[in-house]
Scaffold this motif. Structure first.
Motif, PDB file in Angstrom:
ATOM      1  N   ASN A  65     -26.312   4.338  15.669  1.00  0.00           N
ATOM      2  CA  ASN A  65     -25.391   5.292  16.295  1.00  0.00           C
ATOM      3  C   ASN A  65     -24.976   6.424  15.365  1.00  0.00           C
ATOM      4  N   LEU A  66     -25.596   6.524  14.213  1.00  0.00           N
ATOM      5  CA  LEU A  66     -25.186   7.509  13.209  1.00  0.00           C
ATOM      6  C   LEU A  66     -25.157   8.920  13.783  1.00  0.00           C
ATOM      7  N   ASP A  67     -24.067   9.636  13.563  1.00  0.00           N
ATOM      8  CA  ASP A  67     -23.860  10.993  14.073  1.00  0.00           C
ATOM      9  C   ASP A  67     -24.744  11.964  13.286  1.00  0.00           C
ATOM     10  N   VAL A 105     -19.433  10.725  10.322  1.00  0.00           N
ATOM     11  CA  VAL A 105     -20.614   9.882  10.121  1.00  0.00           C
ATOM     12  C   VAL A 105     -20.211   8.412  10.024  1.00  0.00           C
ATOM     13  N   LEU A 106     -19.202   8.117   9.204  1.00  0.00           N
ATOM     14  CA  LEU A 106     -18.794   6.726   9.009  1.00  0.00           C
ATOM     15  C   LEU A 106     -18.228   6.119  10.298  1.00  0.00           C
ATOM     16  N   GLU A 107     -17.428   6.898  11.025  1.00  0.00           N
ATOM     17  CA  GLU A 107     -16.888   6.384  12.284  1.00  0.00           C
ATOM     18  C   GLU A 107     -17.999   6.095  13.287  1.00  0.00           C
ATOM     19  N   SER A 108     -19.030   6.913  13.268  1.00  0.00           N
ATOM     20  CA  SER A 108     -20.111   6.724  14.244  1.00  0.00           C
ATOM     21  C   SER A 108     -20.865   5.419  14.022  1.00  0.00           C
ATOM     22  N   ILE A 109     -20.837   4.895  12.799  1.00  0.00           N
ATOM     23  CA  ILE A 109     -21.546   3.636  12.529  1.00  0.00           C
ATOM     24  C   ILE A 109     -20.591   2.446  12.527  1.00  0.00           C
ATOM     25  N   GLY A 110     -19.333   2.683  12.941  1.00  0.00           N
ATOM     26  CA  GLY A 110     -18.428   1.567  13.172  1.00  0.00           C
ATOM     27  C   GLY A 110     -17.279   1.397  12.206  1.00  0.00           C
ATOM     28  N   VAL A 111     -17.151   2.273  11.205  1.00  0.00           N
ATOM     29  CA  VAL A 111     -16.046   2.168  10.254  1.00  0.00           C
ATOM     30  C   VAL A 111     -14.757   2.633  10.928  1.00  0.00           C
ATOM     31  N   LYS A 112     -13.691   1.846  10.808  1.00  0.00           N
ATOM     32  CA  LYS A 112     -12.384   2.219  11.346  1.00  0.00           C
ATOM     33  C   LYS A 112     -11.637   3.035  10.294  1.00  0.00           C
ATOM     34  N   ILE A 113     -11.266   4.261  10.661  1.00  0.00           N
ATOM     35  CA  ILE A 113     -10.673   5.183   9.703  1.00  0.00           C
ATOM     36  C   ILE A 113      -9.395   5.769  10.281  1.00  0.00           C
ATOM     37  N   ASN A 114      -8.345   5.769   9.479  1.00  0.00           N
ATOM     38  CA  ASN A 114      -7.068   6.335   9.896  1.00  0.00           C
ATOM     39  C   ASN A 114      -6.470   7.163   8.769  1.00  0.00           C
ATOM     40  N   TRP A 115      -5.977   8.345   9.146  1.00  0.00           N
ATOM     41  CA  TRP A 115      -5.174   9.139   8.219  1.00  0.00           C
ATOM     42  C   TRP A 115      -3.730   8.656   8.298  1.00  0.00           C
ATOM     43  N   ARG A 116      -3.144   8.354   7.158  1.00  0.00           N
ATOM     44  CA  ARG A 116      -1.742   7.980   7.080  1.00  0.00           C
ATOM     45  C   ARG A 116      -0.958   9.136   6.477  1.00  0.00           C
ATOM     46  N   ALA A 134     -14.544  13.067  -3.566  1.00  0.00           N
ATOM     47  CA  ALA A 134     -14.129  12.463  -2.300  1.00  0.00           C
ATOM     48  C   ALA A 134     -15.315  11.953  -1.497  1.00  0.00           C
ATOM     49  N   VAL A 135     -16.372  12.747  -1.393  1.00  0.00           N
ATOM     50  CA  VAL A 135     -17.509  12.316  -0.573  1.00  0.00           C
ATOM     51  C   VAL A 135     -18.236  11.138  -1.210  1.00  0.00           C
ATOM     52  N   ALA A 136     -18.296  11.096  -2.543  1.00  0.00           N
ATOM     53  CA  ALA A 136     -18.897   9.944  -3.210  1.00  0.00           C
ATOM     54  C   ALA A 136     -18.071   8.689  -2.968  1.00  0.00           C
ATOM     55  N   LEU A 137     -16.753   8.816  -2.989  1.00  0.00           N
ATOM     56  CA  LEU A 137     -15.874   7.677  -2.750  1.00  0.00           C
ATOM     57  C   LEU A 137     -15.993   7.170  -1.320  1.00  0.00           C
ATOM     58  N   LEU A 138     -16.159   8.081  -0.365  1.00  0.00           N
ATOM     59  CA  LEU A 138     -16.359   7.652   1.020  1.00  0.00           C
ATOM     60  C   LEU A 138     -17.626   6.818   1.150  1.00  0.00           C
ATOM     61  N   CYS A 139     -18.698   7.253   0.506  1.00  0.00           N
ATOM     62  CA  CYS A 139     -19.935   6.463   0.536  1.00  0.00           C
ATOM     63  C   CYS A 139     -19.728   5.115  -0.152  1.00  0.00           C
ATOM     64  N   ALA A 140     -18.990   5.121  -1.254  1.00  0.00           N
ATOM     65  CA  ALA A 140     -18.748   3.882  -1.997  1.00  0.00           C
ATOM     66  C   ALA A 140     -17.901   2.899  -1.215  1.00  0.00           C
ATOM     67  N   SER A 141     -17.063   3.393  -0.304  1.00  0.00           N
ATOM     68  CA  SER A 141     -16.205   2.494   0.465  1.00  0.00           C
ATOM     69  C   SER A 141     -17.030   1.516   1.307  1.00  0.00           C
ATOM     70  N   LEU A 142     -18.280   1.871   1.631  1.00  0.00           N
ATOM     71  CA  LEU A 142     -19.137   0.986   2.412  1.00  0.00           C
ATOM     72  C   LEU A 142     -19.538  -0.263   1.640  1.00  0.00           C
ATOM     73  N   ARG A 149     -11.698   0.684   7.073  1.00  0.00           N
ATOM     74  CA  ARG A 149     -12.049  -0.721   7.287  1.00  0.00           C
ATOM     75  C   ARG A 149     -13.467  -0.767   7.846  1.00  0.00           C
ATOM     76  N   ARG A 150     -14.392  -1.279   7.060  1.00  0.00           N
ATOM     77  CA  ARG A 150     -15.767  -1.361   7.546  1.00  0.00           C
ATOM     78  C   ARG A 150     -15.951  -2.657   8.328  1.00  0.00           C
ATOM     79  N   PRO A 151     -16.763  -2.627   9.374  1.00  0.00           N
ATOM     80  CA  PRO A 151     -17.017  -3.852  10.136  1.00  0.00           C
ATOM     81  C   PRO A 151     -17.993  -4.758   9.384  1.00  0.00           C
ATOM     82  N   LYS A 152     -18.113  -5.977   9.870  1.00  0.00           N
ATOM     83  CA  LYS A 152     -19.083  -6.892   9.272  1.00  0.00           C
ATOM     84  C   LYS A 152     -20.492  -6.352   9.432  1.00  0.00           C
TER      85      LYS A 152
END
Length: 469
Positions: free
Chosen positions: A118-120, A90-101, A59-67, A109-112
C-alpha cells in the motif's frame, strides 16, 4: 543512475489579479495543495533573535529508523516541514500509526506487519529519503519495491553506492520501469568500505547494521551531523555504535528492538547558515539561538577571514544532552567585507558542508572582490546560482560546477520562480530580502521542504514577507 524523474513542482505562470493573501503566522503549509508564493518588500535590515529548528536531513533519517523499533517512538521538537510530511504519508500508507502532539512532538507506532503493497508512491517520489527505507525494511521483508526517489533536481545522483553497500548485507537491488525491486538474503558483512562517503548511503548502511547481531565495521562513513544524530538515536535504542563523528564506525546490532523511547534531534546547522547569509547579505545584526556551532566551524572561520564580526555565547547542551550549542550574534559589516583569495568548495565533514556552500553565493555578492565557488559534488547546482544575477548580483557561470561572484553588487527587485532545489531556491529569498522594492518568489514548496514557518520567523526579525496563493 537514477532516472530523470519529471519535476513534480509545477512552475507558476503569470499571476492572476485577485490572489489570496495568507497570514504567515497562521499558515499551515502542509495542509494545502495550492501553490504558495512569497511577496517580499526588501531593503530592510533585520534585527532581533531567532531560534533554530531541528534539521530536515536528520528528521527523515530518524523517521526511517523508527521502523526498526516495535515499541513507541516519540520525537520531540520535530520539524513540521514538507519533507517530513511526505515521509509521514509514506509511513502511514504502510500501516504506521502517527500522531502530532503538542510542542511538535511526533509519536509513531509501527504495526507488527507492515503493508508494503500500500506504499504511497506519489509521496515517495517527492523525496529522496525513501531510499533509506531499504536499510530498515530489509530486516523483516524478503522482497519489496521502492519507487524511484525524487527530491532536489541536482543532476544525476546515482544509487550505486547504496546498491554496493547493501549488497554486503545480502540485499539485491534491481531497477525496473518505475521501482527498485529489493530482494534480501541477509548476511553479516563483517568489515566493509563504502563506495562514497555520502550521508544517505552511510545512514542506509547503519540502518542495515542496526539489526545485524554480528558487528559491522564501516570504513569511509560520512561523519556529518545527520549521521551523528541517527547514531545517537540508535544508541538510545540499545544498538552499540563506536566511532561517531569519524569515518570508521563499528555497529553491533540487535536481532529485534522493542523499546518505548523519546529522542530530540539536534538543531539544524544549515538553517543557521540560511540566517547567517540573510544577516550578512542585508548587513544586519541578529542573534541566532541554539546553533550547533561545531558543525559549521569551518564556515564561521571562512566568514571571519572575510572580515565578518560575530560573537558566540558560552556553550550549552542540546535537549538530547549530546551536542554542544551556542547563541551566535552576527554583527553588521557596513560593507567592509573582502572576498577570500582562494576558492570556496565543499567537502565531507569537518569540511565545509555541501549544503552550506550555496549560502556563500549571496554573501559573495556583497563583499569586495571576486569569489570562486566550486560546487563539485553536484552536476547542476552551480547553474542555479546564476539565477542571482536576476537580482543584480554579478555571477559568471564558468561551467556546471563553478561560478565567479563579484561584489559588491546593488541588488534589485525581481519576480522569479523557485528552481527545483531547496538551497538554490532559498538563495533567491535571501537576495530579495536585501533588494529594495517589492519582489515575488513563486511556488516556494521546495523551500518549505526544509524550513519551518520561515516567513513568520523572518517577519519577527523585521522583514516584510507576505505568503499568498
Amino acid at each position: 543512475m537514477i532516472p530523470d524523474v519529471p519535476n513534480s513542482d509545477s512552475e507558476l505562470g503569470h499571476f492572476a489579479n485577485g490572489t489570496d493573501s495568507i497570514d504567515p503566522n497562521l499558515l499551515d503549509l502542509q495542509s494545502t495543495s495550492r501553490e504558495v508564493h512569497l511577496r517580499i518588500e526588501g531593503g530592510r535590515r533585520l534585527r532581533g533573535e531567532v531560534a533554530l529548528k531541528a534539521s530536515k536531513n536528520a528528521a527523515v533519517a530518524l523517521l526511517c529508523a523508527s521502523l526498526l523499533n516495535y515499541g513507541v517512538t516519540k520525537f520531540l521538537n520535530f520539524p513540521r516541514i514538507e519533507e517530513v510530511t511526505r515521509m509521514i504519508e509514506v509511513l502511514e500508507s504502510i500501516g504506521v500509526k502517527i500522531n502530532w502532539r503538542e510542542s511538535n512532538t511526533l509519536e509513531l507506532r509501527r504495526p507488527k506487519e507492515l503493508r508494503l503493497e500500500n506504499l504511497d508512491e506519489e509521496a515517495a517520489r517527492r523525496t529522496r529519503s525513501v531510499l533509506m527505507l531499504i536499510g530498515s525494511l530489509m530486516h523483516d521483508h524478503l522482497e519489496f519495491d521502492i519507487p524511484y526517489a525524487g527530491g532536489c533536481k541536482l543532476g544525476e545522483r546515482t544509487v550505486k553506492p547504496h546498491q554496493y553497500a547493501l549488497e554486503e548485507f545480502g540485499v539485491n537491488i534491481t531497477a525496473t520501469d518505475k521501482h527498485y525491486t529489493v530482494k534480501v538474503n541477509k548476511k553479516a558483512p563483517g568489515e566493509m568500505t563504502l563506495y562514497e562517503s555520502g550521508n544517505t548511503v552511510t545512514n542506509n548502511t547503519i540502518l542495515a547494521a542496526a539489526r545485524t547481531e554480528e558487528g559491522t565495521f564501516i570504513q569511509a562513513a560520512s561523519c556529518d551531523y545527520m549521521v551523528q544524530d541517527l547514531c545517537y538515536f540508535l544508541q538510545r535504542l540499545g544498538v552499540e555504535i563506536e566511532g561517531i563523528g569519524t569515518p570508521l564506525l563499528y555497529v553491533r546490532g540487535l536481532s529485534r528492538i522493542k523499546k518505548n523511547i523519546e529522542y530530540t534531534p539536534t538543531e539544524d546547522p544549515i538553517e543557521a547558515m540560511f540566517f547567517i547569509s540573510a544577516a550578512v547579505t542585508t548587513d544586519s545584526e541578529i542573534t541566532i539561538r541554539r546553533v550547533p556551532f561545531r558543525w559549521i566551524s569551518l564556515e564561521l572561520m571562512k566568514l571571519k577571514k572575510m572580515g565578518l564580526r560575530y560573537t558566540l555565547s558560552a556553550s550549552y547542551r542540546a535537549a538530547n544532552g549530546l551536542v554542544d550549542l551556542a547563541d551566535l550574534t552576527i554583527h553588521r559589516h557596513e560593507g567592509k567585507l573582502s572576498a577570500l583569495p582562494d576558492k570556496l568548495h565543499p567537502n565531507v565533514w569537518p569540511g565545509l558542508n555541501p549544503d552550506s556552500l550555496p549560502y556563500f553565493a549571496p554573501i559573495a555578492g556583497v563583499v569586495t572582490g571576486r569569489t570562486l565557488i566550486h560546487d563539485w559534488m553536484y552536476e547542476c547546482r552551480a547553474i542555479y546560482y546564476a539565477e542571482l544575477s536576476k537580482l543584480g548580483i554579478k555571477v559568471e557561470l564558468l561551467d556546471q560546477h563553478r561560478v565567479y561572484v563579484r561584489g559588491p553588487s546593488e541588488l534589485i527587485k525581481a519576480d522569479l520562480s523557485c528552481p527545483p532545489a531547496l538551497r538554490p531556491a532559498s538563495l533567491l529569498l535571501i537576495g530579495m530580502l536585501a533588494a529594495s522594492g517589492m519582489s515575488v518568489l513563486k511556488n516556494v514548496y521546495v523551500i518549505n521542504r526544509g524550513y519551518e514557518d520561515l516567513a513568520a520567523r523572518l517577519n519577527m526579525l523585521g522583514a516584510s514577507v507576505e505568503v499568498f496563493s
